[in-house]
Design an enzyme around this catalytic site. Structure first.
Site, PDB file in Angstrom:
ATOM      1  N   GLY A 103     -73.302  43.222 -55.196  1.00  9.04           N
ATOM      2  CA  GLY A 103     -73.653  42.378 -56.337  1.00  9.04           C
ATOM      3  C   GLY A 103     -74.449  43.125 -57.392  1.00  9.04           C
ATOM      4  O   GLY A 103     -75.039  42.498 -58.281  1.00  9.04           O
ATOM      5  N   PRO A 133     -83.740  47.089 -69.319  1.00 12.77           N
ATOM      6  CA  PRO A 133     -83.213  46.322 -68.181  1.00 12.77           C
ATOM      7  C   PRO A 133     -83.673  46.840 -66.828  1.00 12.77           C
ATOM      8  O   PRO A 133     -83.919  46.034 -65.907  1.00 12.77           O
ATOM      9  CB  PRO A 133     -81.694  46.452 -68.336  1.00 12.77           C
ATOM     10  CG  PRO A 133     -81.465  47.605 -69.245  1.00 12.77           C
ATOM     11  CD  PRO A 133     -82.659  47.665 -70.141  1.00 12.77           C
ATOM     12  N   SER A 143     -80.917  45.735 -56.541  1.00 12.20           N
ATOM     13  CA  SER A 143     -79.846  44.745 -56.308  1.00 12.20           C
ATOM     14  C   SER A 143     -79.781  44.383 -54.830  1.00 12.20           C
ATOM     15  O   SER A 143     -79.468  43.244 -54.463  1.00 12.20           O
ATOM     16  CB  SER A 143     -78.490  45.311 -56.742  1.00 12.20           C
ATOM     17  OG  SER A 143     -78.514  45.720 -58.082  1.00 12.20           O
ATOM     18  N   SER A 321     -48.463   4.521 -54.303  1.00  9.56           N
ATOM     19  CA  SER A 321     -47.112   5.054 -54.309  1.00  9.56           C
ATOM     20  C   SER A 321     -46.475   4.889 -55.676  1.00  9.56           C
ATOM     21  O   SER A 321     -46.694   3.883 -56.359  1.00  9.56           O
ATOM     22  CB  SER A 321     -46.249   4.349 -53.253  1.00  9.56           C
ATOM     23  OG  SER A 321     -44.899   4.735 -53.357  1.00  9.56           O
ATOM     24  N   VAL A 328     -51.264   0.773 -50.905  1.00  3.51           N
ATOM     25  CA  VAL A 328     -52.598   1.315 -51.153  1.00  3.51           C
ATOM     26  C   VAL A 328     -52.929   2.304 -50.039  1.00  3.51           C
ATOM     27  O   VAL A 328     -52.792   1.984 -48.858  1.00  3.51           O
ATOM     28  CB  VAL A 328     -53.662   0.204 -51.217  1.00  3.51           C
ATOM     29  CG1 VAL A 328     -55.047   0.811 -51.415  1.00  3.51           C
ATOM     30  CG2 VAL A 328     -53.345  -0.782 -52.331  1.00  3.51           C
ATOM     31  N   GLU A 334     -58.993  10.773 -47.513  1.00  2.00           N
ATOM     32  CA  GLU A 334     -58.153  11.966 -47.564  1.00  2.00           C
ATOM     33  C   GLU A 334     -58.830  13.088 -48.352  1.00  2.00           C
ATOM     34  O   GLU A 334     -58.757  14.268 -47.969  1.00  2.00           O
ATOM     35  CB  GLU A 334     -56.809  11.613 -48.198  1.00  2.00           C
ATOM     36  CG  GLU A 334     -55.922  10.747 -47.306  1.00  2.00           C
ATOM     37  CD  GLU A 334     -54.714  10.177 -48.029  1.00  2.00           C
ATOM     38  OE1 GLU A 334     -53.891   9.528 -47.363  1.00  2.00           O
ATOM     39  OE2 GLU A 334     -54.589  10.390 -49.262  1.00  2.00           O
TER      40      GLU A 334
END
Length: 466
Positions: A103, A133, A143, A321, A328, A334
């Site tokens: 990373g 930085p 890191s 459907s 229904v 689900e």
């Protein structure tokens, strides 16, 4: 710094110059990673970027207190980091999940964005490195300890703020339904076959307890995630950082978030492994298994309404459907099952990634971060939706109680009175003839109607006793 076009600027890192779009806050290292990893559309989620911003912000405060960076520079880093924390700079975190395994690219993405924004705050231009930085934003860090710490912090906070509240809500609703359904006596099922009577409320009490235990397991996962690698820098030795840096950063992170964040007691294991996250993912995997069991039970109990079990009625939330009018489907349940399948798959990825700790560093941290945070987010959303869109609206039907008298397993209560073999013969005859167990027992035994009423009372069979 020199301008090459109207739309780009030159930024430099240890490998040399790179053209970077003018409008972005990131620098040369990030631009290299943009070009190196055009793999997917997957990016680090908001929770991770927020945690990374917090670490950079608190690190600047601690380094200023310790006299390692100038207070004015630290204040600018704190302000820029707050913008990262608040999501104002999310568009500048552009890197693919499938990148350098440590990373490092994303750590530098954060360092460059914060440094350039902090430079602006101090009156400098992007790329001027008025705030550096590495020398300022990343001071005392690597890191290799920042990224695993950000994963732990983000995951722990997401569990605390998202998943636990969602599961508590689901637990309460299931508990309410358990109480509501307790008077409803129905036929139990084992191996999908008739078993002795059970209260519908007792089934829901089981679901309630599954969620209660899920939360207990999450508490342990949070404890694992509270241990962070900060302070170990590159390989766990703590080179180039103040010995008190990590402790003070953890104290501030704890106060900031209202959770425990603690420096690891062994930096070598904390940076060479992701064992804590693998264990936490295992808890999420277990929760997914629990939720899938509950969702599938709800689907089956509501199946029909005429040709299935039909012992409960699920809320009708949408047509089921495109060809069969009036159909229904149990769509909410689900969707829960699909989320659970995804989480189980995520855990497999995290398991494989977790064993990729080669010597002093794990080299699959970005995909671990993505999967653990996605699992937490998906489970939280699915649990909330299951609660609000399905469980709250469940109703018991009369079908369960109506079938109890015709159930064959109620002969179980005859076994202590007439013996197992005689009771089994009664059950077989009832099955073959279509009679009830009571009707056959009246023919085959000397038991009176009053005795049969007492022995075959389904209510008494839902509690311990002979």
């Amino acid at each position: 710094m020199s301008q090459t076009t109207q739309n780009t600027r030159i930024e430099r890192d240890s490998m040399g110059e790179m053209q970077v779009p003018n409008h972005v806050y990131y620098g040369a290292s990030t631009q290299r990673a943009v070009l190196n990893f055009p793999i997917s559309e997957l990016r680090f989620p908001r929770a991770f970027i927020r945690a990374l911003g917090q670490i950079k912000q608190v690190a600047a405060q601690v380094n200023a207190d310790l006299g390692h960076i100038d207070a004015t520079i630290a204040d600018a880093i704190v302000q820029a980091s707050q913008e990262v924390i608040d999501g104002q700079l999310d568009q500048h975190f552009v890197l693919d999940i499938f990148q350098t395994g440590s990373g490092t690219s994303t750590n530098m993405n954060a360092n460059e964005v914060i440094a350039n924004r902090a430079s602006e705050i101090l009156g400098g231009a992007r790329g001027s490195k008025k705030v550096h930085p590495n020398d300022h934003v990343n001071f005392g860090q690597s890191s290799n300890d920042v990224i695993p710490s950000a994963i732990h912090l983000a995951a722990q906070l997401s569990i605390e703020k998202e998943l636990v509240p969602a599961l508590l809500g689901l637990q309460n609703t299931l508990g309410d339904k358990a109480e509501e359904f307790m008077p409803v006596i129905k036929t139990g099922r084992t191996h999908l076959q008739d078993a002795t009577p059970i209260r519908l409320g007792q089934e829901f009490l089981g679901y309630t307890s599954q969620i209660e235990r899920a939360i207990i397991r999450l508490n342990h996962a949070q404890s694992e995630l509270s241990e962070v690698a900060l302070g170990g820098t590159a390989v766990g030795t703590g080179v180039n950082t103040d010995p008190v840096f990590a402790t003070r950063v953890c104290e501030r992170l704890s106060t900031l978030n209202g959770i425990e964040v603690r420096e690891t007691g062994n930096h070598f294991q904390a940076q060479s492994t992701m064992d804590n996250v693998v264990e936490a993912s295992g808890v999420l995997n277990t929760i997914a298994v629990s939720l899938m069991k509950i969702a599938n039970d709800i689907r089956w109990l509501g199946s029909g309404p005429r040709a299935g079990i039909g012992e409960i009625e699920l809320p009708a939330v949408q047509p089921g459907s495109s060809i069969m009018p009036g159909k229904v489907n149990p769509v909410i349940a689900e969707s829960v099952c699909m989320v659970c399948a995804q989480v189980i798959g995520n855990h497999t990825t995290i398991t494989i990634a977790g064993q990729s700790g080669n010597f002093e560093i794990n080299v699959m941290m970005p995909v671990i971060a993505h999967n653990i945070l996605q699992s937490i987010s998906l489970l939280a959303a699915a649990a909330r939706n299951f609660d609000h869109q399905c469980i709250k609206g469940l109703k018991a039907t009369s079908k369960g109680p109506e079938m109890v008298e015709r159930g064959l397993a109620i002969c179980t209560s005859l076994a202590p009175v007439i013996g197992y073999d005689a009771a089994a013969a009664i059950s077989k005859q009832a099955h073959q003839t279509g009679q009830t167990v009571r009707e056959v027992a009246r023919e085959k035994t000397q038991l009176s109607d009053a005795e049969l009423d007492r022995i075959l009372n389904p209510e008494s069979m839902t509690q311990p006793g002979l």
